[in-house]
Design a protein around this motif. Structure first.
Motif: not given
Ligand code: MO
Ligand code: MTE
Length: 525
Positions: A246, A293-294, A381
């Protein structure tokens, strides 16, 4: 000479000696196709991309070709097999362009449709290329298709009005000059694109020469008890080429090791920069850390577990001397992406690394070569800056990193979560003992329990594989005595502090999805 594409032109076309015009139209189509290829190469070259659309198409062809064919190609072309493939693609494309030119002389839309169709093929191939984002693939294809259609329509217009009457009309000469001029321009553009791409390729190849020094605190190899052998269950360690990816980069940044430096600055006593070699000279450790990943939905695939090698971020920051009040660490990448997390996370005993290695190799380009941050327990992130070039110490309120103004939470601790891998989605199972299995993670806290619920039944404890590390996800399996019919299967994890994940269903925005992973399974009688 007319500039329009109305029916009068077409009538004029039919009046010209057919064979000669056909060659003109074919030449126009061929040059248009060549120009389209040149545009995609030039675009990729100027963007310093690690790949180009032609290469992506080549990769797909290699992927789908039977092994016998690829082996034969290597035998015939030897070291030049890839080059031969690229030349082959271009030659086929130019021949197709010639055909399109003839067809488009009567109906321009056929040419337009043909170029768009090739563009779509390019996008499909490019979207599979780890070196480019789908957006990059679309932009390259758009450049190619736009240039191709523009050249095609322009040259066709000239070709139609350039019937070779004796003595040669001025328009005929003009057509040939335009044809040759554009072909020369396309060849130069393609050559320039190639040179730039080759430069990037050489930069990328510097990764192949990197030899990582042995880490002083080597992580032990995972014990056998930490893995459950079961088809379709996520492996304990996610291989690099299967690790989720990502980022916001249009194409994967290719970092020049010769000039790359990592700068530590902001609210520090001794700001400094270090080269890759300087970084490799610092004492290194290896840690298993699950990165998530959020934006991963419950049950989603944006999570992976790897062995990271790197320098403790604490050592790097201590060398710079963190000043009083500098309570945010900001990571910046070469492509200007930013993260921000509490300075406390570096000093509270968790694993926080400037990582250079992933599963025993230098970081792959798409995972942040030459260096990235990995902070156990924080979503990517807010922490995991790939292609890291600066670590800046600032205040918590002094800066909001990339995703914060876009509505994501400023703090991003990874939520306790689990996933059902087995049975696979939409997979029917026979009645009897069915293994339900998956992974569970709460990086930094570890996993102490996973439970499974069938329909509205009680929560039953699953068997956990041995824990590899509190930072690492843990596999689990539950033996279910399945009765015929459709059943709903849920799972929930409890972390090392005794806290069980919530069943409340919330979307990933702003700070990570919650809810139990769920499978609807048809048990056949
Ligand atoms: Mo992410
Ligand atoms: N330079 C850069 N680093 C980045 C990102 C990015 O967009 N650019 N995305 C972050 C996000 S949102 C995540 S989840 C992780 C993903 O790392 P991976 O691609 O190696 O799995 O990288 C982080 N680091």
């Amino acid at each position: 000479m007319t500039d329009t594409l109305d029916t009068e032109d077409l009538n004029a076309t039919t009046a010209t000696p057919a064979t000669v015009s056909r060659w003109s139209f074919a030449a126009a189509g061929a040059v248009a196709a060549g120009s389209a290829f040149a545009a995609t190469e030039l675009f990729a070259g100027v963007m310093a991309a690690g790949s180009s659309l032609i290469k992506s198409v080549g990769d797909v062809i290699i992927e789908v070709s039977p092994e016998a064919v690829t082996r034969l190609a290597i035998e015939i072309f030897g070291l030049y097999d890839k080059l031969a493939l690229i030349i082959g693609i271009v030659v086929v494309g130019i021949l197709a362009g010639a055909g399109l030119g003839i067809a488009a002389a009567r109906r321009l839309w056929v040419g337009v449709a043909g170029f768009v169709a090739f563009g779509i093929l390019g996008v499909v191939a490019g979207a599979r290329d780890v070196f480019m984002s789908p957006t990059f693939a679309v932009l390259s294809a758009a450049a190619g298709v736009g240039v191709g259609i523009g050249v095609l329509s322009g040259l066709l217009r000239m070709a139609r009005t350039s019937a070779p009457v004796a003595p040669p009309a001025r328009s005929r000469r003009a057509f040939l000059v335009a044809l040759g001029g554009i072909a020369a321009l396309a060849a130069s553009g393609a050559a320039l694109g190639r040179v730039l791409l080759e430069r990037t390729r050489l930069m990328a190849a510097s990764r192949d020469e990197v030899v990582l020094p042995a880490a002083r605190q080597l992580a032990a190899a995972p014990p056998a008890e930490a893995s459950i052998e079961l088809a379709d269950l996520s492996p304990l360690i996610t291989p690099n080429d299967r690790f989720y990816k990502i980022d916001t980069a249009l194409s994967v940044p290719i970092v020049d090791l010769e000039t790359w430096e990592l700068r530590i600055d902001g609210m520090v006593d001794r700001p400094f920069s270090m080269t890759f070699d300087d970084l490799l000279e610092m004492p290194m450790v290896e840690r298993y850390v699950t990165l998530a990943c959020v934006s991963n939905d419950v049950g989603g695939s944006l999570v992976g577990n790897a062995l990271w090698q790197g320098v403790p971020l604490r050592d790097v920051l201590e060398r710079a001397g963190v000043q009083e009040g500098a309570d945010q660490v900001v990571g910046r990448s070469v492509d200007k992406f930013t993260v921000g997390f509490p300075t406390a996370a570096v000093f509270d005993g968790r694993d926080a690394l400037v990582a250079v290695g992933m599963n025993g190799e230098p970081l792959p380009h798409d995972h942040g070569f030459p260096a990235r941050l990995v902070v156990a327990g924080l979503y990517g992130y807010v922490s995991a800056t790939k292609w890291l070039e600066e670590i800046e110490l600032t205040t918590w309120d002094g800066f909001d990193a990339f995703w914060i103004p876009r509505g994501w939470a400023k703090e991003g601790p990874i939520k306790t979560q689990c996933r059902v891998d087995v049975p696979k989605r939409a997979q029917n199972v026979p009645a009897g003992i069915v293994k339900v299995a998956g992974v569970a993670w709460a990086p930094g806290r570890g996993i102490s329990r996973v439970e499974v619920q069938i329909d509205d039944g009680p929560w039953e404890e699953a068997t956990l594989a041995a824990s590899l590390d509190d930072n690492s996800w843990r596999q689990w399996v539950y033996e279910w005595d399945a009765t015929p019919g459709r059943h709903e299967v849920r799972a929930r994890a409890t972390d090392g502090t005794g806290e069980t994940q919530t069943g409340e269903r919330m979307p990933s925005k702003p700070d990570g999805a919650t809810g139990y992973p769920f499978r609807s399974i048809l048990v056949e009688g």
